[in-house]
Design an enzyme around this catalytic site. Sequence first.
Site, PDB file in Angstrom:
ATOM      1  N   HIS A  66       0.854  -1.183   0.000  1.00  0.00           N
ATOM      2  CA  HIS A  66       0.000   0.000   0.000  1.00  0.00           C
ATOM      3  C   HIS A  66       0.894   1.237   0.000  1.00  0.00           C
ATOM      4  O   HIS A  66       2.056   1.187   0.423  1.00  0.00           O
ATOM      5  CB  HIS A  66      -0.906   0.015   1.227  1.00  0.00           C
ATOM      6  CG  HIS A  66      -1.986  -1.000   1.185  1.00  0.00           C
ATOM      7  ND1 HIS A  66      -3.075  -0.961   2.032  1.00  0.00           N
ATOM      8  CD2 HIS A  66      -2.176  -2.094   0.397  1.00  0.00           C
ATOM      9  CE1 HIS A  66      -3.878  -1.973   1.771  1.00  0.00           C
ATOM     10  NE2 HIS A  66      -3.342  -2.682   0.783  1.00  0.00           N
ATOM     11  N   GLU A  68       1.020   3.818   1.875  1.00  0.00           N
ATOM     12  CA  GLU A  68       1.545   4.189   3.196  1.00  0.00           C
ATOM     13  C   GLU A  68       2.751   3.339   3.575  1.00  0.00           C
ATOM     14  O   GLU A  68       3.750   3.835   4.095  1.00  0.00           O
ATOM     15  CB  GLU A  68       0.472   4.027   4.278  1.00  0.00           C
ATOM     16  CG  GLU A  68      -0.764   4.877   4.079  1.00  0.00           C
ATOM     17  CD  GLU A  68      -1.887   4.131   3.368  1.00  0.00           C
ATOM     18  OE1 GLU A  68      -1.616   3.483   2.329  1.00  0.00           O
ATOM     19  OE2 GLU A  68      -3.032   4.190   3.835  1.00  0.00           O
ATOM     20  N   CYS A  96      -6.114   1.865   5.962  1.00  0.00           N
ATOM     21  CA  CYS A  96      -6.743   0.623   6.412  1.00  0.00           C
ATOM     22  C   CYS A  96      -6.093   0.213   7.740  1.00  0.00           C
ATOM     23  O   CYS A  96      -5.148   0.845   8.211  1.00  0.00           O
ATOM     24  CB  CYS A  96      -6.545  -0.465   5.355  1.00  0.00           C
ATOM     25  SG  CYS A  96      -4.830  -1.015   5.180  1.00  0.00           S
ATOM     26  N   CYS A  99      -2.255  -0.492   7.466  1.00  0.00           N
ATOM     27  CA  CYS A  99      -1.442   0.723   7.355  1.00  0.00           C
ATOM     28  C   CYS A  99      -1.482   1.529   8.647  1.00  0.00           C
ATOM     29  O   CYS A  99      -0.449   2.057   9.083  1.00  0.00           O
ATOM     30  CB  CYS A  99      -1.907   1.556   6.170  1.00  0.00           C
ATOM     31  SG  CYS A  99      -1.572   0.730   4.587  1.00  0.00           S
TER      32      CYS A  99
END
Length: 165
Positions: A66, A68, A96, A99
């Site tokens: 992701h 992040e 999410c 993260c």
Amino acid sequence: MNPSASAGAAPDPAAADLGFMTRALELACTAAQHGEVPVGAVLVRAGEVIGEGWNAPLAGHDPCAHAEILALRAAGQHARNYRLPGTTLYVTLEPCAMCAGALLWARVERVVWGAADPKSGAAGSVIDLFAEPRLNHHARAEGGLLAEQSAQLLRAFFVQRRAVP
């Protein structure tokens, strides 16, 4: 690099936030160009970008790739430390749970996000890990900066994906 600083002027925090989130949107566009869900992230310390990332789980066959996480990895290499106190993460979509957990482990101080994620957001939409009192670290989470632009980018991406036979 501080996108809001000008010679002799005190930095304007709101302008800096806007500048860094604009950069996160640029990174989200890069993700979309690569066929990834358009999410971008920028990690900043003392007005300097120390890590950036965009979503890349498809290309890397990596569910953890992701935006992040990639920004945290780059920042950790830059700082030569996995702990990143005094930092702010700018991300175009509410983090999410994975993260948010990584941001807490890294000791990120502040998280600024664009569009809310009503299905998996862990900064208040579904749960709020940043405010969970049983955890030993907390981060200030602030949502809604460039939310419409972030949401529009996501909507356009998914409209296009659904249109492809």
